[in-house]
Design an enzyme around this catalytic site. Structure first.
Site, PDB file in Angstrom:
ATOM      1  N   ASP A  22       9.600  -4.868  11.760  1.00 57.61           N
ATOM      2  CA  ASP A  22      10.483  -3.867  11.178  1.00 57.61           C
ATOM      3  C   ASP A  22      11.488  -3.348  12.202  1.00 57.61           C
ATOM      4  O   ASP A  22      12.657  -3.089  11.874  1.00 57.61           O
ATOM      5  CB  ASP A  22       9.674  -2.718  10.577  1.00 57.61           C
ATOM      6  CG  ASP A  22       8.598  -2.197  11.535  1.00 57.61           C
ATOM      7  OD1 ASP A  22       8.455  -2.745  12.655  1.00 57.61           O
ATOM      8  OD2 ASP A  22       7.882  -1.249  11.154  1.00 57.61           O
TER       9      ASP A  22
ATOM     10  N   THR B  66       1.709   3.272  19.292  1.00 56.25           N
ATOM     11  CA  THR B  66       2.990   3.780  19.799  1.00 56.25           C
ATOM     12  C   THR B  66       3.398   3.071  21.082  1.00 56.25           C
ATOM     13  O   THR B  66       4.587   2.731  21.265  1.00 56.25           O
ATOM     14  CB  THR B  66       2.907   5.290  20.036  1.00 56.25           C
ATOM     15  OG1 THR B  66       2.586   5.946  18.793  1.00 56.25           O
ATOM     16  CG2 THR B  66       4.225   5.845  20.562  1.00 56.25           C
TER      17      THR B  66
ATOM     18  N   ASP C 257       0.810  -1.224   0.000  1.00 53.64           N
ATOM     19  CA  ASP C 257       0.000   0.000   0.000  1.00 53.64           C
ATOM     20  C   ASP C 257       0.841   1.271   0.000  1.00 53.64           C
ATOM     21  O   ASP C 257       0.354   2.353   0.323  1.00 53.64           O
ATOM     22  CB  ASP C 257      -0.949   0.009   1.198  1.00 53.64           C
ATOM     23  CG  ASP C 257      -0.211  -0.023   2.537  1.00 53.64           C
ATOM     24  OD1 ASP C 257       1.009  -0.289   2.536  1.00 53.64           O
ATOM     25  OD2 ASP C 257      -0.856   0.216   3.573  1.00 53.64           O
TER      26      ASP C 257
END
Length: 329
Positions: free
Chosen positions: A257, A294, A163
């Site tokens: 990641d 977060t 995306d």
């Protein structure tokens, strides 16, 4: 008689002047030739001093390192986005292959394969041959995007989500930057970690998002949603990443990641490189849009630092910018 003498004297002066002029021209020509030859010789020596030699071996080594790059694209039941992304990236000049990380319960349909191959064929009529492969996984895990690819022919891997779209010019520039530092990660999406100021210990950290990077100009990670790295890190992630970290990622569906950033920084002891590029997000949903994102990533940074036994991430403020596309720099 006096007039004849004067005429002869005038002719002699003319001859002397002519001889002097011709001699001067010859001298100038010789001097010019010598200066030109000297400049050429010095330029040749300077090129050797600067490493700009034209030896065949050097050129072969340089051309051999520019084999192109492979795209490793993570996707999940967003076929329209997948088609749009493949259609775009297949136009990029130095793209060698596309590997689609497939973790869905059902294998890709024949119609989807046929459509994507047709798109690639239409976009690569300039003699290039971009290979398309689905890397099928039995388990649904975010770790799948970093599984080792045995038949990968390029050293460079461009990890990208289905995306996210960057112009080919930006991707090609990032590839050039990566070639200058092929052990590190080079990417478009920077993030930062901070020591938690509310905690008395120095081994607790906070995950800093984009606004933290924007405000301080400092980062220590580039996210693998859009980043180049060497294919060797796929092998290291598959075989040497602690199982506890991979299990945590599979269970929580987040932070793969960050784990890759930890792995590369732990190997290199160096920071990543942030490349400036315009990002087009063509999807409307994702993990980052969920509540508490977060906080979850802060927990990942803390946990991974404990697993590694230290904080390997290295902050930096360096930013790579393609000066050909800006007016003032």
């Amino acid at each position: 008689m006096r007039g004849g003498w004067m005429n002869r004297r005038g002719v002699q002066r003319f001859r002397q002047a002519l001889i002097s002029t011709v001699g001067s021209v010859k001298i100038k020509l010789v001097l010019g030739f010598c200066i030109g030859f000297t400049l050429i010789a010095l330029a040749g020596r300077a090129s050797e001093f600067m490493g700009w030699t034209s030896h065949t071996a050097s050129l072969e080594r340089f051309s051999g390192s520019r084999k192109g790059y492979a795209i490793v694209m993570n996707t999940w039941k967003r076929y329209d986005l997948l088609k749009q992304s493949i259609s775009h990236y297949s136009r990029c000049p130095r793209l060698d292959s596309i590997h689609i990380v497939w973790s869905e319960p059902s294998p890709p349909s024949d119609s989807l394969k046929k459509f994507l191959n047709h798109i690639i064929e239409l976009n690569t009529r300039d003699g290039r041959q971009v290979k398309l492969k689905f890397d099928i996984n039995k388990e649904d895990s975010l770790n799948n995007r970093f599984k080792e690819i045995p038949d990968l022919e390029t050293d460079a891997v461009f990890s990208i989500d289905d995306d996210v779209i960057f112009p080919c010019s930006s991707v090609e520039f990032a590839f050039d930057v990566w070639q200058s530092a092929s052990d590190t990660m080079v990417g478009f999406v920077p993030r930062m970690h901070w020591v938690d100021p509310t905690n008395g210990h120095m081994d607790h950290y906070i995950y800093g998002g984009w606004w933290s990077v924007w405000w301080t100009g400092t980062y220590s990670m580039v996210l693998s949603k859009a980043a180049f790295f060497h294919k060797k890190y796929l092998r290291l992630y598959t075989n040497e990443m602690p199982a506890s970290i991979k299990d945590f990622i599979t269970k929580n569906r987040n932070c793969e990641d960050i784990a890759m950033s930890f792995l590369v920084a732990n190997v290199t002891g160096a920071p990543p490189i942030w490349v400036k590029g315009k990002i087009f997000e063509i999807g409307s949903t994702g993990i980052s849009s969920m509540g508490g994102h977060t906080e979850k990533r802060t927990h990942c940074v803390d946990r991974f630092a404990a697993e590694f036994g230290r904080m390997p991430l290295v902050p930096t403020s360096v930013k790579a910018v393609d000066s050909r596309n800006i007016w003032f720099w």
